[in-house]
Design an enzyme around this catalytic site. Structure first.
Site, short mmCIF file in Angstrom:
data_model
loop_
_atom_site.label_atom_id
_atom_site.label_comp_id
_atom_site.label_asym_id
_atom_site.label_seq_id
_atom_site.Cartn_x
_atom_site.Cartn_y
_atom_site.Cartn_z
N HIS A 62 -32.93 10.37 -16.24
CA HIS A 62 -31.70 10.13 -15.49
C HIS A 62 -31.92 10.56 -14.05
CE1 HIS A 62 -31.42 14.34 -16.63
NE2 HIS A 62 -30.42 14.52 -15.79
N HIS A 64 -30.49 12.78 -11.96
CA HIS A 64 -30.18 14.09 -11.39
C HIS A 64 -31.43 14.67 -10.72
CE1 HIS A 64 -26.28 14.97 -13.83
NE2 HIS A 64 -26.03 14.42 -12.67
N ASP A 66 -32.96 17.52 -10.42
CA ASP A 66 -33.97 18.37 -11.05
C ASP A 66 -34.90 17.58 -11.97
OD1 ASP A 66 -31.59 18.09 -12.63
OD2 ASP A 66 -32.29 19.68 -13.97
N HIS A 67 -34.68 16.27 -12.06
CA HIS A 67 -35.55 15.42 -12.86
C HIS A 67 -36.29 14.37 -12.04
CE1 HIS A 67 -33.99 16.74 -16.89
NE2 HIS A 67 -33.04 17.17 -16.09
N HIS A 139 -24.42 12.21 -21.29
CA HIS A 139 -24.50 13.12 -20.15
C HIS A 139 -23.52 12.65 -19.08
CE1 HIS A 139 -26.21 16.36 -17.94
NE2 HIS A 139 -26.87 15.62 -17.06
N ASP A 210 -31.16 14.90 -20.45
CA ASP A 210 -30.11 15.88 -20.69
C ASP A 210 -29.04 15.22 -21.57
OD1 ASP A 210 -31.59 17.18 -18.75
OD2 ASP A 210 -29.93 17.55 -17.42
N HIS A 268 -35.67 23.16 -20.95
CA HIS A 268 -34.53 22.97 -20.04
C HIS A 268 -33.53 24.12 -20.19
CE1 HIS A 268 -31.13 20.79 -18.08
NE2 HIS A 268 -32.09 20.14 -17.46
#
Length: 319
Positions: A62, A64, A66-67, A139, A210, A268
């Site tokens: 996805h 976001h 942090d990914h 999510h 996530d 995570h």
């Protein structure tokens, strides 16, 4: 199949944990497939035994930060190194726009082909050895979990037995190895299954993050050899998990139990469970193992070799 964790923290990096990225090494074809690419992933790769030049596919769950914040830097470095032939990217619909914007405003030019594949539930990649599929997770933004299935392979071909039967080497061997029935010049019919050992069952690797607990995660992980599943929160912080659509340690364990997986590796983790706090990661491990005993905690640079499944007869003996 060998898994290397390059980042196991959620949201932000910590002193000991980078943000999300997992490498799946396929030594039989000298390839590495990345799953997510958080900020600093290329630094983590440099600190590992992995070869950046072997990265051929990157799967993004996805959008976001942090990914994905490490993606542009990694791709740019691969180009500057000059030893990358091609990289295929898989992810949500916004991934292509993100890369185009990054290239435009940073004036970056990739010196090798980069192909973006927008994924939707179902098969996203297939070749002679592997099938990669995905399912939607639950999510705050569109998110996908990925399943890598290694195709079953014929068992070892018995060359000595073939020689004893007077079968000439050459094209006939190839047909017999594939399990086909061949007719010899003298009229005898030989079945390939008579000369091959037990079929080697393909391994199954699943990556879910996530997401809060959902049925799609269970279906994606069905009968997997290893499930990597996020466990951002401890069980007592379940309300936070529901509010933010993340999983607790017990949710991850319930997915593993319901799906009948062989091994669960949790990742995570929220930085709130750092050493010295009231709740620590060992507590999350204990919570998960109470539901699903074969559970491990991931940490940065942990490597895990996905074991081959035993042939049916050997499996019965092992039990």
């Amino acid at each position: 199949m060998q898994i290397t964790f390059l980042g196991t923290s959620s949201g932000v990096p910590t002193r000991s944990r980078n943000v999300s990225s997992v490498a799946l090494r396929l030594p039989q074809r000298a390839e590495i497939w990345l799953f997510d690419c958080g900020e600093g992933t290329q630094h983590q790769l440099l600190r590992s035994d992995l070869k950046v030049s072997q990265i051929s596919r990157i799967f993004i769950t996805h959008m976001h930060g942090d990914h994905i914040y490490g993606l542009m830097g990694l791709l740019a470095s691969c180009g500057l190194a000059g030893n990358t032939d091609r990289i295929d990217l898989y992810g949500p619909a916004d991934l292509d726009d993100y890369l185009r914007a990054g290239k435009k405003y940073s004036q970056t030019h990739f010196s090798y082909p980069v192909q973006v594949h927008t994924v939707s539930p179902g098969v996203v990649y297939e070749d002679s050895e592997f099938i990669v599929s995905c399912r939607s997770l639950k999510h705050r933004v569109p998110a996908f979990g990925y399943r890598v299935e290694e195709k079953d392979r014929p068992g070892r071909f018995d060359v000595e037995k073939a020689t004893e039967l007077g079968i000439p080497s050459g094209p006939l061997y190839g047909k017999l190895k594939r399990g086909e029935t061949v007719t010899l010049p003298d009229g005898r019919q030989i079945q390939g299954s008579e000369l091959c050992g037990e079929t080697e069952i393909g391994r199954k690797f699943v990556y879910c993050t996530d997401t809060v607990y959902c049925d799609n995660a269970v279906e994606l992980a069905r009968d997997a050899d290893v499930l990597i599943h996020e466990a951002t929160f401890a069980h007592q912080d379940a309300q936070l998990a529901f509010d933010r659509l993340h999983s607790t340690s017990t949710m991850a364990a319930q997915v593993a139990l319901s799906a009948g997986v062989k091994q669960l590796i949790m990742t995570h983790f929220s930085p709130r469970y750092a050493p010295g706090n009231a709740i620590m990661l060992d507590d999350l491990l204990e919570e998960a193992r109470a539901i699903f005993p074969p559970t491990k905690l991931a940490y940065d640079f942990l490597t895990y070799d996905v074991p081959r499944r035993l042939p049916k007869e050997l499996a019965k003996t092992a039990v």
